[in-house]
Write a protein that holds these residues in place. Sequence first.
Motif, PDB file in Angstrom:
ATOM      1  N   ARG A 179       0.802  -1.002   0.305  1.00  0.00           N
ATOM      2  CA  ARG A 179       0.012  -0.062   0.022  1.00  0.00           C
ATOM      3  C   ARG A 179       0.811   1.316  -0.083  1.00  0.00           C
ATOM      4  NH1 ARG A 179      -5.312  -0.522   3.697  1.00  0.00           N
ATOM      5  NH2 ARG A 179      -5.355  -2.858   3.893  1.00  0.00           N
ATOM      6  N   ARG A 183       1.077   4.105  -3.125  1.00  0.00           N
ATOM      7  CA  ARG A 183       0.759   5.468  -2.921  1.00  0.00           C
ATOM      8  C   ARG A 183       1.689   6.583  -3.211  1.00  0.00           C
ATOM      9  NH1 ARG A 183      -3.700   6.354   1.781  1.00  0.00           N
ATOM     10  NH2 ARG A 183      -4.977   4.377   1.329  1.00  0.00           N
ATOM     11  N   VAL A 196      -0.258   9.549   2.560  1.00  0.00           N
ATOM     12  CA  VAL A 196      -0.077   8.228   3.651  1.00  0.00           C
ATOM     13  C   VAL A 196      -0.935   8.698   4.985  1.00  0.00           C
ATOM     14  CG1 VAL A 196       1.835   7.924   2.606  1.00  0.00           C
ATOM     15  CG2 VAL A 196       1.987   9.434   4.765  1.00  0.00           C
ATOM     16  N   LEU A 199      -3.638   6.176   6.171  1.00  0.00           N
ATOM     17  CA  LEU A 199      -3.108   4.648   6.055  1.00  0.00           C
ATOM     18  C   LEU A 199      -3.695   3.899   7.455  1.00  0.00           C
ATOM     19  CD1 LEU A 199       0.053   3.907   4.249  1.00  0.00           C
ATOM     20  CD2 LEU A 199      -2.105   3.092   4.036  1.00  0.00           C
TER      21      LEU A 199
END
Lengths: 338, 338
Positions: A179, A183, A196, A199
Amino acid sequence: MLSERRLEVLRAIVQDYVGTEEPVGSKALTERHRLGVSPATVRNDMAVLEEEGYIAQPHTSAGRIPTDKGYRLFVDKLAGVKPLSSPERRAIQNFLDGAVDLDDVVGRTVRLLAQLTRQVAVVQYPSLTRSTVRHVELLSLAPARLMLVLITDTGRVEQRLIDCPSPFGETSLADLRARLNSRVVGRRFTDVPPLVQDLPESFEAEDRGTVSTVLATLLETLVEEAEERLMIGGTANLTRFGHDFPLTIRPVLEALEEQVVLLKLLGEANESGMAVRIGHENAYEGLNSTSVVSVGYGSGGETVAKLGVVGPTRMDYPGTMGAVRAVARYVGQILAES
Amino acid sequence: MLSERRLEVLRAIVQDYVGTEEPVGSKALTERHRLGVSPATVRNDMAVLEEEGYIAQPHTSAGRIPTDKGYRLFVDKLAGVKPLSSPERRAIQNFLDGAVDLDDVVGRTVRLLAQLTRQVAVVQYPSLTRSTVRHVELLSLAPARLMLVLITDTGRVEQRLIDCPSPFGETSLADLRARLNSRVVGRRFTDVPPLVQDLPESFEAEDRGTVSTVLATLLETLVEEAEERLMIGGTANLTRFGHDFPLTIRPVLEALEEQVVLLKLLGEANESGMAVRIGHENAYEGLNSTSVVSVGYGSGGETVAKLGVVGPTRMDYPGTMGAVRAVARYVGQILAES
DNA sequence: CGTTGGCACTCTGATCGTTCGAGTGCCAGA
DNA sequence: TCTGGCACTCGAACGATCAGAGTGCCAACG
């Protein structure tokens, strides 16, 4: 406003003084330059130039030497930037082309610049804040210990150790790694934080602490590394400074060890153009008898860092500026290629 | 063999000369040291010492100064290593404890050493060849492009880009990563080559080329990095060198920019003990009027790198040796902790 | 034999005066 | 506005002198 001829006289004085390192008098001037006037006339001009603060005499009845203000006028109005000869250009390119990695590029650049200008060279490593992320890697070293590795598009690698608040499974790790990369890869450092921020929320409660820690470390790395590294070289050239050694040279050596001072110095370079700080124009006191020529470099019109040289105010400005500019350009090219 | 008193005279000469920087005569000696004999006797002793080559006169009828041979005897037989005071020790520890990563440790060490000895400090980064592998990571950047990241137990990270001869699947990558790590983690660099030699055989034919390339890159990294990095500091202390500046200082500055020279210099340090190279004992000509004090450092009895200082032959050997040794010890501790 | 005081000698570094010359400022004339 | 001439200034270089530190040697002493 100074007349054409007076400017010509100033130019002649600067050139002669830079060459001989000795105060230059009216007679010597008329002999070495075709000014078309007599020494007496030159003397009058000199008197005016002195009154205006462009030149000064070390002691009564010696020749004149340029003041900082005189050099400033010379650089701004009288001197161009002397382009390098084509053999020189070829040599630069050949030398820089041999570099194998970023450290090597910077190392070669600093040596090149020092040799070319016969002065002290300073090269800043390409800035991370302007760089983009190539990859972020997370490694599990122990159940509750991670290593974060950040790889930039300029080839630089930074790593941090992370102690997790709680054990973190391989699955979660792979998940976070994926992930995170999806990003931030290809993004500029400055753009990363908002990307972020949310997250942690998408993870299980038990992992959120760790995820937050990892993110915090990542952001911290970006910021910390904004205080950038330098490489300097050619300090041996300081010995060509002047006659009154220890006094002049010591503060310069001290300044060169203060990264902060140097960074500030380079920082003063204008975004695009070349900056020349002469003598007292330098904020740092120890460098009051030196001049700094600096310029930004980068690939594709983007400035990623700066480089420059530090030398005595009595330096060959056109030549130095030419060398600095040329080197900056070639380094930019090299960076763009890699 | 020199008598007890003659050695005492030599010691006194060295101490005085180091302190005053001026040739020392017989009368001054008897006044400043309780030798219990008259100047005339000291003169006789001096004549002997000079004949044996331990001291010399710059010109007839001036005091004596120690020769390299004299310093050598002083260091070997007459001088101990002066331990630091406990406030000094505490200061060292506090300062080094604040370091956040390897670069910072080395940076702080070099500044500390320079300040403590008031000389030029040189610190070598912990050697990779003596280090062990903490982790090897392989990242897939593109179908046929990998990045190899090597992490050492000293916290250093090296990365290499690899262009694969053929595309390499995620499964194979994970496989290779796992096998590689199971074989090399915790191993010393020098032990790695035989341990991975047969790895390609256990892979499918189509992947063997890539596996070999990866291994080759890994081994190459180990070897290349054996040419190690240095950090130097305290060059401003060179200004305290002597009176005849430019001539002495220039070659030293040049030497300091030659990593190869410096590495060789440090390399001369004995494995365990401290090495002192005095004047002409240094192989490099430019350093003929300097002395180098170096020592290895490391954690747990193992030497991972060296550090030292470069100063004038006329230096305070006991104090310098004490500082160098103490700093080396504390750095070793810090490395062991992290 | 080692140590000592005495003494003549030798240099270097500092001080001082002199000289030399480059360079200036000013002025009168073109 | 430029020029040539001239008197003046001042630092660098040179040389002579001088003082002091330090030496080497010698004769005497325990």
